[in-house]
Design an enzyme around this catalytic site. Sequence first.
Site, short mmCIF file in Angstrom:
data_model
loop_
_atom_site.label_atom_id
_atom_site.label_comp_id
_atom_site.label_asym_id
_atom_site.label_seq_id
_atom_site.Cartn_x
_atom_site.Cartn_y
_atom_site.Cartn_z
N GLU A 1 0.85 -1.20 0.00
CA GLU A 1 0.00 0.00 0.00
C GLU A 1 0.88 1.25 0.00
O GLU A 1 2.03 1.21 0.45
CB GLU A 1 -0.92 -0.07 1.24
CG GLU A 1 -1.86 1.09 1.46
CD GLU A 1 -2.89 1.30 0.36
OE1 GLU A 1 -2.48 1.55 -0.79
OE2 GLU A 1 -4.10 1.27 0.66
N ASP A 2 0.33 2.36 -0.49
CA ASP A 2 1.11 3.60 -0.51
C ASP A 2 1.11 4.28 0.86
O ASP A 2 2.16 4.68 1.36
CB ASP A 2 0.58 4.57 -1.59
CG ASP A 2 -0.93 4.81 -1.52
OD1 ASP A 2 -1.61 4.24 -0.64
OD2 ASP A 2 -1.44 5.58 -2.35
N ASP B 1 -3.80 5.76 6.41
CA ASP B 1 -4.26 7.01 7.03
C ASP B 1 -5.25 6.64 8.14
O ASP B 1 -4.83 6.27 9.24
CB ASP B 1 -4.88 7.84 5.89
CG ASP B 1 -5.29 9.23 6.31
OD1 ASP B 1 -4.63 9.82 7.15
OD2 ASP B 1 -6.30 9.74 5.77
N ARG C 1 1.35 12.14 -9.43
CA ARG C 1 1.82 10.75 -9.24
C ARG C 1 3.22 10.56 -9.80
O ARG C 1 3.98 9.72 -9.32
CB ARG C 1 0.87 9.77 -9.94
CG ARG C 1 -0.52 9.68 -9.33
CD ARG C 1 -1.23 8.42 -9.85
NE ARG C 1 -2.66 8.43 -9.62
CZ ARG C 1 -3.26 8.04 -8.50
NH1 ARG C 1 -2.55 7.65 -7.47
NH2 ARG C 1 -4.58 8.05 -8.40
N PHE D 1 -0.95 16.35 3.98
CA PHE D 1 -1.39 15.71 2.74
C PHE D 1 -0.19 15.65 1.81
O PHE D 1 0.35 16.67 1.40
CB PHE D 1 -2.56 16.46 2.10
CG PHE D 1 -3.19 15.64 1.01
CD1 PHE D 1 -4.10 14.65 1.31
CD2 PHE D 1 -2.81 15.82 -0.32
CE1 PHE D 1 -4.64 13.85 0.31
CE2 PHE D 1 -3.35 15.03 -1.33
CZ PHE D 1 -4.26 14.04 -1.01
P1 5GP Z 1 -7.37 5.18 4.72
O1 5GP Z 1 -8.46 4.25 4.35
O2 5GP Z 1 -6.23 4.57 5.48
O3 5GP Z 1 -7.88 6.43 5.40
O4 5GP Z 1 -6.83 5.78 3.38
C1 5GP Z 1 -5.93 5.21 2.56
C2 5GP Z 1 -5.98 5.93 1.23
O5 5GP Z 1 -6.26 7.35 1.36
C3 5GP Z 1 -4.61 5.84 0.59
O6 5GP Z 1 -4.47 4.67 -0.14
C4 5GP Z 1 -4.60 7.10 -0.25
O7 5GP Z 1 -5.22 6.85 -1.48
C5 5GP Z 1 -5.45 8.11 0.50
N1 5GP Z 1 -4.62 9.03 1.32
C6 5GP Z 1 -4.57 9.14 2.66
N2 5GP Z 1 -3.68 10.07 3.04
C7 5GP Z 1 -3.17 10.59 1.90
C8 5GP Z 1 -2.18 11.61 1.63
O8 5GP Z 1 -1.58 12.25 2.50
N3 5GP Z 1 -1.92 11.85 0.31
C9 5GP Z 1 -2.53 11.18 -0.70
N4 5GP Z 1 -2.18 11.50 -1.93
N5 5GP Z 1 -3.46 10.22 -0.48
C10 5GP Z 1 -3.76 9.93 0.81
#
Ligand code: 5GP
Length: 178
Positions: free
Chosen positions: A98-99, A102, A164, A151
């Site tokens: 995963e990238d 959050d 990206r 962010f």
């Molecule tokens: P979660 O479900 O953990 O809240 O969110 C995960 C997804 O939210 C990540 O795969 C990503 O797509 C997006 N996301 C959360 N924080 C960031 C951030 O700081 N930058 C970007 N570009 N995407 C984020």
Amino acid sequence: MYNQLERILFSKEQLEKRVKELGATLSNDYKDKNPLLICILKGSTLFYADLVRAMDIHLNFDFMAVSSYGAETRSSGEVKMIKDLDCSIADRHVIIVEDIVDTGFTLKYLTKLLCARKPASLKICTLLNKPSRREVDLTPDYVGFEVGNHFVVGYGLDYDEKFRNLPEIGVLKEEVYK
Ligand code: 5GP
């Protein structure tokens, strides 16, 4: 692109060094296990491409795409499947790549879904982790870097499908998204 960034958080060199370290750790932990590495589209693509090349063991590729239902429903943790895996994961050693983690909703959904398919093991490898934002109980097994409540964009991560292709990871200026 660079004038829309507040600052660079991780340089190309920092990313390359850390991804190589993660690759070496995974190669060691998964020696003789032929793991299946799942790339979560689209944000993880660049990390995934570098990570698999930093691993010197046999492994397999697969891809999945998910998206959250939108800002309002995000806190409820609703996640939509866009593309499922092509192969079976039963009895496989699986690593979700995963990238960023959050709130944790996306990975909570994915781990539940994939666990039901009875893999031999299931671990999470994320490039970035934002523990201060977590809303569910979820701890990734392998983490590249911890980040604060910013962010971030670049190295696969987008804002509005842009940034990206940035080779570094940077903090987006607030004025860009406010
Ligand atoms: P979660 O479900 O953990 O809240 O969110 C995960 C997804 O939210 C990540 O795969 C990503 O797509 C997006 N996301 C959360 N924080 C960031 C951030 O700081 N930058 C970007 N570009 N995407 C984020």
